[in-house]
Design a protein around this motif. Structure first.
Motif, PDB file in Angstrom:
ATOM      1  N   LYS A  70       7.823  10.097  12.784  1.00  0.00           N
ATOM      2  CA  LYS A  70       8.789   9.003  12.801  1.00  0.00           C
ATOM      3  C   LYS A  70       9.526   9.020  14.137  1.00  0.00           C
ATOM      4  CE  LYS A  70       9.611   8.418   7.938  1.00  0.00           C
ATOM      5  NZ  LYS A  70       9.300   9.716   7.339  1.00  0.00           N
ATOM      6  N   ASP A  93       4.003  14.284  -8.566  1.00  0.00           N
ATOM      7  CA  ASP A  93       3.997  13.063  -9.382  1.00  0.00           C
ATOM      8  C   ASP A  93       5.329  12.320  -9.319  1.00  0.00           C
ATOM      9  OD1 ASP A  93       1.407  13.165 -10.235  1.00  0.00           O
ATOM     10  OD2 ASP A  93       1.858  14.431 -11.964  1.00  0.00           O
ATOM     11  N   PRO A 116      -6.004  -4.459  -5.862  1.00  0.00           N
ATOM     12  CA  PRO A 116      -6.311  -3.126  -5.342  1.00  0.00           C
ATOM     13  C   PRO A 116      -7.794  -2.819  -5.561  1.00  0.00           C
ATOM     14  CG  PRO A 116      -4.855  -3.008  -7.275  1.00  0.00           C
ATOM     15  CD  PRO A 116      -5.243  -4.436  -7.104  1.00  0.00           C
ATOM     16  N   VAL A 143      -1.649  10.947   5.445  1.00  0.00           N
ATOM     17  CA  VAL A 143      -0.633   9.925   5.691  1.00  0.00           C
ATOM     18  C   VAL A 143      -0.050   9.406   4.373  1.00  0.00           C
ATOM     19  CG1 VAL A 143      -0.160   7.690   6.793  1.00  0.00           C
ATOM     20  CG2 VAL A 143      -1.824   9.261   7.811  1.00  0.00           C
ATOM     21  N   GLN A 144      -0.913   9.196   3.397  1.00  0.00           N
ATOM     22  CA  GLN A 144      -0.442   8.591   2.143  1.00  0.00           C
ATOM     23  C   GLN A 144       0.175   9.611   1.192  1.00  0.00           C
ATOM     24  OE1 GLN A 144      -3.385   5.351   0.883  1.00  0.00           O
ATOM     25  NE2 GLN A 144      -4.439   6.303   2.575  1.00  0.00           N
ATOM     26  N   ARG A 145       0.123  10.875   1.523  1.00  0.00           N
ATOM     27  CA  ARG A 145       0.830  11.941   0.826  1.00  0.00           C
ATOM     28  C   ARG A 145       0.559  12.008  -0.671  1.00  0.00           C
ATOM     29  NH1 ARG A 145       0.839  15.083   3.070  1.00  0.00           N
ATOM     30  NH2 ARG A 145       2.516  16.286   2.173  1.00  0.00           N
ATOM     31  N   ARG A 146      -0.662  11.717  -1.103  1.00  0.00           N
ATOM     32  CA  ARG A 146      -1.023  11.826  -2.510  1.00  0.00           C
ATOM     33  C   ARG A 146      -2.365  12.538  -2.603  1.00  0.00           C
ATOM     34  NH1 ARG A 146       1.423  11.734  -6.563  1.00  0.00           N
ATOM     35  NH2 ARG A 146      -0.161  10.708  -7.814  1.00  0.00           N
ATOM     36  N   ALA A 165       7.611  10.725   1.361  1.00  0.00           N
ATOM     37  CA  ALA A 165       6.800   9.546   1.686  1.00  0.00           C
ATOM     38  C   ALA A 165       6.905   9.163   3.161  1.00  0.00           C
ATOM     39  CB  ALA A 165       7.225   8.370   0.830  1.00  0.00           C
ATOM     40  N   GLN A 166       5.834   8.590   3.671  1.00  0.00           N
ATOM     41  CA  GLN A 166       5.835   8.057   5.037  1.00  0.00           C
ATOM     42  C   GLN A 166       6.079   6.561   5.048  1.00  0.00           C
ATOM     43  OE1 GLN A 166       5.658  10.144   7.762  1.00  0.00           O
ATOM     44  NE2 GLN A 166       5.989  11.517   6.039  1.00  0.00           N
ATOM     45  N   VAL A 211       5.789   8.483  -8.560  1.00  0.00           N
ATOM     46  CA  VAL A 211       4.570   7.755  -8.943  1.00  0.00           C
ATOM     47  C   VAL A 211       4.611   7.469 -10.448  1.00  0.00           C
ATOM     48  CG1 VAL A 211       2.056   7.762  -8.960  1.00  0.00           C
ATOM     49  CG2 VAL A 211       3.286   8.890  -7.112  1.00  0.00           C
ATOM     50  N   GLY A 242       0.800  -1.233   0.000  1.00  0.00           N
ATOM     51  CA  GLY A 242       0.000   0.000   0.000  1.00  0.00           C
ATOM     52  C   GLY A 242       0.824   1.271   0.000  1.00  0.00           C
ATOM     53  N   ALA A 243       2.168   1.163  -0.091  1.00  0.00           N
ATOM     54  CA  ALA A 243       2.986   2.381  -0.207  1.00  0.00           C
ATOM     55  C   ALA A 243       2.534   3.122  -1.459  1.00  0.00           C
ATOM     56  CB  ALA A 243       4.460   2.014  -0.289  1.00  0.00           C
ATOM     57  N   THR A 244       2.341   4.440  -1.343  1.00  0.00           N
ATOM     58  CA  THR A 244       1.696   5.161  -2.446  1.00  0.00           C
ATOM     59  C   THR A 244       2.677   5.869  -3.367  1.00  0.00           C
ATOM     60  OG1 THR A 244       1.398   7.040  -0.984  1.00  0.00           O
ATOM     61  CG2 THR A 244      -0.470   5.539  -1.220  1.00  0.00           C
ATOM     62  N   LEU A 265      -5.665   8.902  -5.659  1.00  0.00           N
ATOM     63  CA  LEU A 265      -5.724   7.585  -5.003  1.00  0.00           C
ATOM     64  C   LEU A 265      -7.019   6.859  -5.365  1.00  0.00           C
ATOM     65  CD1 LEU A 265      -4.360   8.433  -1.430  1.00  0.00           C
ATOM     66  CD2 LEU A 265      -3.235   7.039  -3.164  1.00  0.00           C
ATOM     67  N   TYR A 302     -10.377  -0.719 -10.740  1.00  0.00           N
ATOM     68  CA  TYR A 302     -10.311  -2.117 -10.291  1.00  0.00           C
ATOM     69  C   TYR A 302     -11.648  -2.541  -9.671  1.00  0.00           C
ATOM     70  CZ  TYR A 302      -5.224  -1.780 -10.847  1.00  0.00           C
ATOM     71  OH  TYR A 302      -3.960  -1.613 -11.354  1.00  0.00           O
ATOM     72  N   GLU A 352       1.923   0.415 -10.060  1.00  0.00           N
ATOM     73  CA  GLU A 352       0.476   0.453  -9.831  1.00  0.00           C
ATOM     74  C   GLU A 352       0.280   0.303  -8.332  1.00  0.00           C
ATOM     75  OE1 GLU A 352      -1.610  -2.495 -12.366  1.00  0.00           O
ATOM     76  OE2 GLU A 352       0.278  -2.513 -13.450  1.00  0.00           O
ATOM     77  N   ILE A 353      -0.208   1.372  -7.703  1.00  0.00           N
ATOM     78  CA  ILE A 353      -0.368   1.380  -6.249  1.00  0.00           C
ATOM     79  C   ILE A 353      -1.249   0.206  -5.810  1.00  0.00           C
ATOM     80  CG2 ILE A 353      -1.337   2.673  -4.297  1.00  0.00           C
ATOM     81  CD1 ILE A 353      -0.631   5.237  -5.828  1.00  0.00           C
ATOM     82  N   GLY A 354      -0.792  -0.525  -4.822  1.00  0.00           N
ATOM     83  CA  GLY A 354      -1.575  -1.642  -4.282  1.00  0.00           C
ATOM     84  C   GLY A 354      -1.512  -2.891  -5.122  1.00  0.00           C
ATOM     85  N   ASN A 355      -0.813  -2.864  -6.231  1.00  0.00           N
ATOM     86  CA  ASN A 355      -0.784  -4.030  -7.108  1.00  0.00           C
ATOM     87  C   ASN A 355       0.655  -4.502  -7.344  1.00  0.00           C
ATOM     88  OD1 ASN A 355      -1.691  -6.041  -8.817  1.00  0.00           O
ATOM     89  ND2 ASN A 355      -1.746  -4.715 -10.613  1.00  0.00           N
ATOM     90  N   LYS A 392      -7.530   0.483   4.574  1.00  0.00           N
ATOM     91  CA  LYS A 392      -6.166   0.925   4.901  1.00  0.00           C
ATOM     92  C   LYS A 392      -6.189   2.350   5.468  1.00  0.00           C
ATOM     93  CE  LYS A 392      -3.341   2.269   1.713  1.00  0.00           C
ATOM     94  NZ  LYS A 392      -2.514   2.293   0.514  1.00  0.00           N
TER      95      LYS A 392
END
Lengths: 520, 308
Positions: free
Chosen positions: B40, A170, B256, B82-85, A45-46, A173, A36-38, B90, B97, A188-191, B264
């Motif tokens: 962190k 971007d 996904p 958190v996901q920074r997008r 990024a976190q 990504v 799930g890292a985006t 997203l 999908y 592909e995020i999550g894939n 999540k």
């Protein structure tokens, strides 16, 4: 669910792969905690997956003993007063787009962190200046003996600053440009993430220096469900699992074509003790329960004998874990019983201790994962053996952190993943009460030692000595009991892959994938 | 019909506002804080305070709500904390999908469910009726993750016909679609059967029989048309569910989707993503209901007349 899983795994046949991999293509399932890292943006990024270690390089890396070794910097020197660092860079390094990596790149890279959540990592650096094309100097605001650690983390990865500025949010990504051994082909995020080999790579760490990776394409799959990931490995759908959960170790070792690679872990399981909640406001009671935990029995019974019995709060690869023997906390039932007796708790007719008509009955918080529930049951039995009755309270894994913030816990079983001694400050700092300091320790002397360890040292050696003193003092207060140091378990198809053993790195990332090969 | 449609659409406005308030309050009143996931190890209390202020989480709830709703009405869902997008990005990545999986599952459950329902109703009380309905009832009782794992075992592990998991090509859609579609099939089949049996007892059916119309023509052309009204309602209501209700299937098959993104984000307390995902799912349910009403009204004039 467990029965179904057993049924499935027990009867699973080693069927042929539906999507057979090409000759030099390898498919790997990343660790569940990276799913799930985006993005692959190391500046903002976190959460970054293993792909970030491969797309980018860092100035320094860590070897298997957690010692710093050259990566993009071939050497470095810290001024005696800690107020400047000079890094000599490897010549001839280029980004994936052909742009040369020079001292000016580093000068342009550091300001990118300004205003981001990762800014604090390099907050001690006032500015960087290019001495020559291959030499850069960091001028410090204050000494930072932890600088090499911060530079060696995945968040210290160096992207091409020009492309970073051009792409904005971007970056990481749609495109990610680094100097690492693999280039980003698609994400592909999550894939899945597809990486292709960087044929120009000649600046790898350790034994791999001077040549690119052996494999051509690396696909990193995201599979959160362990059963599915294992079945993919078993059927040949993937070649490697970056993290095999304890529940599946037997399945992997019991399958002919599969093997396990065991690496030292960077996590530790422990039992926090809330020093503000009676009866644990008495240090003798804390000492009693701390020495009641039989670490080796837990390693054997719960973790199949893999990993180490912990005797302190830090993973044993860290030099700061080397406390004097009298400060180590290892199973000692006599000492546990003596401490509880000294605190005035005497055994009653049913073996549970009592004092002033009150039973020594406490709560033990745990999370809902099966491994934690099993572990808690063993801890419960070990506490009962010294006359402590523990009631297990189970919380959802996603919600337990918020429960800790109430400060109502007495004992708990939990884990952390970190490879730096500053974790002591995170879990025992007086300004972090409730969470993450769920032991609720707020001791004046500990705070003094913490300050010396965190910011009082000018050199790495001084920092190490200060942290050992801080670690020892914390241990003397028994705000926790150490339990277990897990190992990293990598499962792979041994008929198809050849893995370096032993691996000269703390984790399976840059060096591991440089050495990874497909058998003919 | 146009007036009916406009009245129904106007009724959605207060419902949308009420739903937005509930979603906003629900996520903000839950214990937890997205800042925990940003800090962190080593970050200090001043960083926590700065981040809380940066994301406006130190403002009163009503202010945060007004700001959020104003942005949403302008099509801006904000950036994930958190996901920074960007949240829209997203959701935009996850939605195709979910649409592919849920859409195909809906088609499967409709075709299969209506067919089974018609056959069972036509053979009412027979062993065929009891067998089919017993079968679909059994199918609807099985949990999705169990069906999914069983299908993987049979078709991927033993037979090697389909991939175990992933979202790589049409083959990887087969097992997840069947897993979700089976549950929907049972529901559609039961509703179709009951509606068909109900319609069969109407006077006009007796009249058609008396006129000597062929029984198959009566069943398919006349009875089924009436029976489809409740079926259409059920299908329209499932539009929201198929977008967000496939979480377990997405996890088992490592796909996904919107459901996985929502779970999540909930675990991380990533407010902007949770709010936007829930709002989209709620809108899908509202629009599904609207679509069902409009289709019902189109098929049955008594309904649109009744609202006047």
């Amino acid at each position: 669910m467990k029965t179904i899983r057993s049924l499935l795994l027990g009867t699973a046949l080693a069927g042929g792969a539906l999507l057979p991999a090409q000759a030099q293509d390898v498919t790997v399932v990343m660790s569940q905690n990276e799913v799930g890292a985006t993005s692959y943006n190391p500046i903002t990024a976190q959460l970054l997956s293993v792909g970030a270690w491969l797309i980018y390089d860092r100035l320094v890396a860590k070897d298997e003993k957690l010692q710093y070794v050259p990566q993009l910097a071939e050497s470095w020197e810290e001024a005696p007063d800690g107020m400047s660092w000079t890094f000599k860079l490897k010549p001839g390094v280029t980004f994936h787009n052909g742009t040369p990596f020079t001292a000016q790149t580093v000068v342009d890279w550091l300001p990118l962190y300004k205003g981001t959540e990762n800014e604090y990592l390099f907050d001690a650096i006032d500015h960087a200046e290019a001495v020559s094309d291959t030499e850069v100097r960091f001028v410090m605001k204050r000494p930072e003996p932890n600088l090499l650690y911060n530079l060696s983390t995945v968040y210290g990865s160096i992207p091409d600053p020009a492309v970073f500025a051009e792409l904005g949010e971007d970056f990481g990504v749609v495109e990610a440009v680094g100097t690492g051994p693999f280039k980003l082909e698609s994400f592909e995020i999550g894939n899945q993430t597809v990486l292709v080999r960087n044929d120009d790579y000649a600046w790898g760490p350790g034994a791999a220096t001077g040549r690119p990776a052996k494999i051509e394409t690396l696909t990193l799959r995201e599979i959160a469900e362990a059963s599915t990931a294992f079945l993919e490995l078993k059927t040949g759908g993937v070649d490697m699992l970056m993290n095999v959960p304890t529940d599946f170790v037997g399945e992997v070792t019991g399958t002919d074509n599969l093997k396990l690679l065991e690496l030292p872990g960077t996590d530790l399981i422990y039992m926090p003790i809330n020093v503000t909640k009676p009866p644990f406001d008495d240090v003798k009671v804390r000492e009693g329960v701390a020495f009641a935990i039989n670490q080796q029995e837990i390693v054997d019974a719960v973790f199949d004998g893999r990993g180490k019995a912990a005797d302190g709060f830090l993973i044993s690869a860290l030099p700061e874990s080397q406390t004097a023997p009298e400060f180590r906390i290892s199973y000692d039932p006599d000492r546990a019983n003596a401490a509880l007796e000294a605190a005035g708790w005497v055994k009653g007719a049913d073996g549970i201790r009592e004092k002033d008509g009150q039973r020594l009955s406490v709560t033990l918080w745990t999370q809902s994962d099966s491994i934690f529930r099993r572990l808690s049951e063993v801890v419960q039995a070990q506490l009962k053996a010294v006359g402590v009755e523990a009631e297990i309270l189970t919380f959802d894994s996603a919600a337990i952190r918020d429960q800790y913030k109430t400060g109502e816990q007495q004992l708990a079983v939990r884990t952390y993943l970190w490879d730096n001694a500053d974790i002591l400050e995170w879990f025992f700092g007086g300004d972090r009460l409730y969470y993450p300091n769920i032991s609720m320790l707020n001791d004046p002397k500990a705070e003094e030692l913490k300050a010396a360890a965190m910011t009082g040292a000018k050199t790495a050696a001084e920092r190490e000595a200060n942290f050992i003193a801080y670690h020892q003092y914390i241990n003397s207060l028994y705000p926790y009991a150490p339990i277990y140091e897990p190992v990293q378990l990598i499962g792979y198809n041994a008929e198809r892959l050849s893995l370096p053993e032993p691996l000269q790195a703390a984790r399976f990332n840059t060096l591991g994938f440089l050495e990874l090969d497909v058998k003919e | 019909m146009l007036g009916f449609a406009i009245r129904r659409i106007l009724m959605l406005v207060p419902v949308f506002l009420a739903v937005s308030v509930i979603i906003f309050l629900m996520i903000h009143l839950l214990p937890g804080d997205p800042i925990d996931n940003l800090l962190k190890i080593g970050a200090g209390p001043e960083q926590r305070a700065a981040l809380t202020a940066k994301y406006g989480l130190d403002r009163p709830l009503y202010e945060q709500y007004a700001l959020w709703l104003g942005n949403v009405l302008q099509g801006d869902f904000g950036t994930a904390i958190v996901q920074r997008r960007p949240v829209a990005s997203l959701i935009g990545q996850a939605l195709p999908y979910s649409l592919a999986l849920g859409g195909l599952a809906l088609v499967m459950s409709t075709v299969l469910g209506v067919t089974v329902g018609v056959i069972a109703a036509s053979a009412k009380g027979s062993w065929l009726d009891q067998g089919l309905m017993g079968g679909v009832l059994f199918g609807s009782m099985l949990p999705n993750f169990w069906i999914g794992l069983l299908l993987i075992l049979i078709f991927s592990v033993s037979l090697g016909w389909t991939p175990v998991s992933g979202a790589r090509g049409w083959e990887s859609l087969i097992l997840p679609v069947v897993t979700i579609g089976l549950g929907g099939t049972a529901l559609v089949a039961r509703v179709t059967r009951v509606a068909m049996i109900d319609a069969q007892s109407r006077d006009f059916v007796m009249l058609l029989h008396a006129k000597g119309v062929h029984p198959v023509v009566i069943q398919l052309r006349h009875v089924l048309r009436h029976a489809l009204i409740p079926v259409v309602t059920i299908l329209a209501l499932r539009i929201g569910w198929i977008l967000g209700g496939a979480v377990t299937v997405e996890v088992v098959f490592a796909r996904p989707g919107l459901g996985s993104l929502l779970i999540k984000s909930l675990n991380q307390h990533d407010y902007p993503v949770v709010q936007a995902s829930l709002l989209i799912l709620a809108m899908a349910v509202l629009l599904g209901t609207l679509l069902g009403d409009l289709l019902q009204a189109a098929m049955d004039p008594r309904i649109r007349d009744g609202l006047k």
